[in-house]
Design a protein around this motif. Sequence first.
Motif, short mmCIF file in Angstrom:
data_model
loop_
_atom_site.label_atom_id
_atom_site.label_comp_id
_atom_site.label_asym_id
_atom_site.label_seq_id
_atom_site.Cartn_x
_atom_site.Cartn_y
_atom_site.Cartn_z
N ILE A 222 15.91 4.45 6.28
CA ILE A 222 15.57 3.33 7.16
C ILE A 222 14.17 2.83 6.81
CG2 ILE A 222 15.06 2.67 9.55
CD1 ILE A 222 17.15 4.82 10.36
N PRO A 223 13.98 1.53 6.59
CA PRO A 223 12.63 1.02 6.35
C PRO A 223 11.79 1.02 7.63
CG PRO A 223 14.20 -0.80 6.40
CD PRO A 223 15.01 0.47 6.49
N LEU A 224 10.61 1.59 7.53
CA LEU A 224 9.68 1.60 8.67
C LEU A 224 8.52 0.66 8.37
CD1 LEU A 224 8.62 2.75 11.40
CD2 LEU A 224 7.51 4.57 10.08
N HIS A 225 8.29 -0.27 9.27
CA HIS A 225 7.14 -1.18 9.19
C HIS A 225 6.09 -0.74 10.19
CE1 HIS A 225 5.10 -4.68 11.21
NE2 HIS A 225 4.68 -4.84 9.97
N SER A 226 4.83 -0.90 9.82
CA SER A 226 3.74 -0.57 10.73
C SER A 226 2.69 -1.68 10.70
CB SER A 226 3.10 0.76 10.36
OG SER A 226 2.14 1.15 11.33
N ASP A 227 2.31 -2.13 11.88
CA ASP A 227 1.20 -3.06 12.03
C ASP A 227 -0.09 -2.24 12.00
OD1 ASP A 227 -0.89 -4.64 13.11
OD2 ASP A 227 0.54 -5.87 14.22
N ALA A 228 -0.83 -2.37 10.89
CA ALA A 228 -2.08 -1.60 10.71
C ALA A 228 -3.30 -2.50 10.83
CB ALA A 228 -2.07 -0.90 9.35
N VAL A 229 -3.16 -3.61 11.53
CA VAL A 229 -4.25 -4.58 11.66
C VAL A 229 -5.51 -3.94 12.23
CG1 VAL A 229 -4.98 -6.62 12.96
CG2 VAL A 229 -2.82 -6.64 11.71
N GLN A 230 -5.37 -3.11 13.26
CA GLN A 230 -6.53 -2.47 13.86
C GLN A 230 -6.97 -1.21 13.10
OE1 GLN A 230 -8.35 -3.68 16.34
NE2 GLN A 230 -6.99 -5.40 16.76
N ALA A 231 -6.06 -0.61 12.38
CA ALA A 231 -6.36 0.67 11.74
C ALA A 231 -7.17 0.55 10.46
CB ALA A 231 -5.05 1.41 11.45
N PHE A 232 -6.85 -0.45 9.64
CA PHE A 232 -7.52 -0.57 8.35
C PHE A 232 -9.02 -0.82 8.55
CE2 PHE A 232 -8.36 -3.22 4.38
CZ PHE A 232 -8.54 -2.11 3.58
N GLY A 233 -9.82 -0.02 7.88
CA GLY A 233 -11.27 -0.10 8.01
C GLY A 233 -11.83 0.89 9.01
#
Length: 387
Positions: free
Chosen positions: A175-186
């Motif tokens: 199953i493809p898992l997508h993750s919103d990492a907008v806040q995480a990166f950096g």
Amino acid sequence: MAYLDHAATTPMLPEAAAAMTAQFAATGNASSLHAAGRRARRTVEEAREAFAEAIGARPSEVVFTAGGTEADNLAVKGLYWARRDAEPARTRVIASPVEHHAVLDAVHWLAEHEGAQVDYLPVDRYGRVHPDAFREAVERNPDDVALATVMWANNEIGTVMPVRELADIAREAGIPLHSDAVQAFGQLDVDFGDSGLAAMTVSGHKIGGPYGIGALLLGRDQSPVPVLHGGGQERHVRSGTLDVPAVAAFAVAAVIAAERREQFAAEVGALRDELVAAVLAAVPDAVLGGDPEERLPANAHFSFPGCEGDSLLLLLDAQGIECSTGSACTAGVAQPSHVLLAAGTDPQLARGTLRFSLGHTSTKEDVAALASAIGPAVERARTAGLS
């Protein structure tokens, strides 16, 4: 002014601003074959390579978009359509209920318009999805799942999700898992190649880059159906003329964010801890939201009993302190945050929230200004009460 809303947008890094302005005088569409077009293409591809290295991806896995919202929509809708078209039985979407609205509303849209069956995962009182709950949802019927989406870290309360463990479970089930990492990166150790994710979203203006630019990190085996149709740019999944100045600046910001991440997390995390201590000293019954340990280093989220979050925000704003409520507003009526409600917070308490988020320009003076203002502001807000 004490700016404590870096999670909404953070000031551009001087290096990123310089990279962007250096491109303003240049002419050339990166899709054109003449010399000016080739120069623009070279700028884009060099930026793509630098960006990919900073985030642990191959250059071919970087799809530039107009921001995090577009990237989330492309991942959620595009992967759903591709998987359902290949196997019509795959109509289930597994999602956490604490996602950013860019993901949550895309999932809702699929349910309303495309017949998707949405399976919302349970979260604990910190808003975290646990691997066992995800595995249980997958194993109910892995053959009907189109995709799953769980953010890397929550934009409101700062809780960090066990993304790599979730990705292992998804990969085992195909199953493809997508993750919103907008806040995480950096702020966290974000490496697309090591994550096991099929797709991941990042955004420029959260890391010191410009507005209007983001990226979807997309595994080479993933071919989402495009949301935008046109010239077939970006692996034929995201058409549109590339914004060369923004791409160049985004890459510079990403490289700096990756290089300075550990220092940023240590310094801003210490400043955040001072802020938390100061708020709790001034308002002892304030409730710290999110996981007290496994959280973004720049995030401090509070609920203030007996207060309306909007009133508190405006009272602080009048004193030059800028922050966010983290709540939605529908038809002029304040509504509790969907994140807090999903985590089991009392609806009345959830109406009185503020999110303070720090960044590369934050100082001890910002924390001191908040420390002196928050107590009187809460007193005034409590006098006004909940409407």
